[in-house]
Design an enzyme around this catalytic site. Structure first.
Site, PDB file in Angstrom:
ATOM      1  CD  GLN A  18      -3.261   0.596   1.981  1.00  0.00           C
ATOM      2  OE1 GLN A  18      -3.283  -0.469   2.580  1.00  0.00           O
ATOM      3  NE2 GLN A  18      -4.253   1.465   2.069  1.00  0.00           N
ATOM      4  CB  SER A 101       3.097  -4.758   3.856  1.00  0.00           C
ATOM      5  OG  SER A 101       1.935  -4.648   4.631  1.00  0.00           O
ATOM      6  CG  LEU A 102      -1.452  -5.221  -0.462  1.00  0.00           C
ATOM      7  CD1 LEU A 102      -2.648  -6.080  -0.110  1.00  0.00           C
ATOM      8  CD2 LEU A 102      -1.871  -3.864  -0.995  1.00  0.00           C
ATOM      9  NE  ARG A 126      -2.773  -7.821   5.226  1.00  0.00           N
ATOM     10  CZ  ARG A 126      -2.121  -6.732   4.828  1.00  0.00           C
ATOM     11  NH1 ARG A 126      -2.660  -5.947   3.899  1.00  0.00           N
ATOM     12  NH2 ARG A 126      -0.946  -6.421   5.358  1.00  0.00           N
ATOM     13  CG  HIS A 206       2.856  -4.384   9.296  1.00  0.00           C
ATOM     14  ND1 HIS A 206       2.555  -5.708   9.038  1.00  0.00           N
ATOM     15  CD2 HIS A 206       2.722  -3.721   8.121  1.00  0.00           C
ATOM     16  CE1 HIS A 206       2.260  -5.829   7.752  1.00  0.00           C
ATOM     17  NE2 HIS A 206       2.349  -4.648   7.180  1.00  0.00           N
ATOM     18  CD  GLN A 255       1.867  -9.229   6.037  1.00  0.00           C
ATOM     19  OE1 GLN A 255       0.681  -8.938   6.180  1.00  0.00           O
ATOM     20  NE2 GLN A 255       2.442  -9.363   4.860  1.00  0.00           N
TER      21      GLN A 255
END
Length: 314
Positions: A18, A101-102, A126, A206, A255
């Site tokens: 993102q 991440s994503l 999510r 996170h 995560q």
């Protein structure tokens, strides 16, 4: 090269997260690659709405919304990969893969762990759960530049915030409640950070503040079919290969509230023979990070069809 990646290459495909979204993303791929177009159409069908219209034409504030940005980023990354497959007339298989991440969900599609439709559905759920967590436990994030990880860890403990992402050895993101972040920023400046900058984000990603989303994400993961990886995936949490479907499920659960060890993951790939990185998707955010980790790293960006053709022909 027309049928496979050159033998001299040891290639890693990496996928952005993102923040990489921009109006117009993926449009060139849609117009020029039939394989990429199928990805956009499939995602629109899964979502039951024309996400592609927002991606191509905006408005920007609508694209930036989490429920749009996250599937849009994944869609563009997978479309770029499918366009590369189309130009090679083969399966474009890297030696290793990773996502920021994503972006890890994009890497899972390329590694054969998730189908496109399952990945999109998981990413949407999510994003929805993360937004609810942001509403329940408000917080923010900040970037610390020019300060080492050990010092940042000490600051986080003292200020009551979390280390969220280690992008490079000298670019570390922290996350937590706003009061704790303010304390941490002052401490970082006093301890030698070149910059200590609040980020314009909607929550403390996170970090422990995402914990309200955990049970819902666990349920979504448990309800989804995962396959063992066909390609080595370097996980975000431990920066080590994920070898089984169960490894991947554990990674995605952890995560959500754990620090993304991006710098260590890139270093693992470099230390294990990767000599070329291909950033699949919109923008060049990861390319900049990788160059700061190792100036010698060779990096290619594929966000348009011509770039896929050039890479396949090299």
């Amino acid at each position: 090269m027309t049928t496979e990646l050159a033998e001299s290459r040891s290639t890693a495909f990496v996928f952005p997260g993102q923040g990489s979204q921009a109006v117009g993303m993926g449009k060139d791929l849609y117009l020029n690659s039939s394989s990429a177009r199928e990805v956009f159409d499939e995602v629109d069908d899964v979502l039951g709405r024309e996400l592609s219209e927002i991606m191509f034409n905006g408005p920007a504030d609508e694209l930036t919304r989490t429920e749009n940005a996250q599937p849009a980023i994944l869609t563009t990354s997978i479309a770029a990969w499918r366009a590369l497959e189309e130009t090679t007339e083969s399966v474009a298989v890297p030696d290793m893969t990773a996502g920021h991440s994503l972006g890890e969900y994009s890497a899972l599609v390329v590694a054969g762990v998730l189908s496109v439709s399952d990945a999109v559905s998981l990413v949407c759920e999510r994003g929805r759960l993360m937004q609810l967590a942001c509403d329940e436990r408000p917080g923010g994030m900040a970037a610390l530049i020019g300060i080492d990880e050990v010092t940042v860890a000490e600051i986080c403990r003292e200020a009551g915030v979390d280390m969220s992402t280690v992008n490079t050895p000298e670019q570390i993101i922290i996350a937590g409640e706003h009061r704790g972040l303010a304390v941490a920023l002052d401490m970082a400046s006093a301890r030698g950070a070149k910059k200590a900058i609040p980020l314009s984000v909607g929550g403390a990603f996170h970090s422990g503040l995402m914990s309200p989303a955990q049970s819902g994400l666990n349920e979504a993961i448990d309800a989804t079919e995962f396959n063992d990886p066909l390609v080595s995936i370097i996980g975000n949490v431990d920066a080590k290969p994920l070898e089984t479907a169960d490894d991947v499920k554990s990674e995605l659960r952890r995560q959500l509230t754990s620090c993304v060890q991006w710098s260590s993951g890139i270093r693992h790939m470099l230390d294990n023979g990767v000599n070329e990185f291909v950033e699949m998707g919109n923008g060049k955010i990861l390319s900049g990070m990788i160059k700061r980790i190792d100036r010698r790293a060779k990096i290619v960006n594929i966000s348009e069809y011509d770039a896929a053709c050039d890479f396949a022909a090299a």
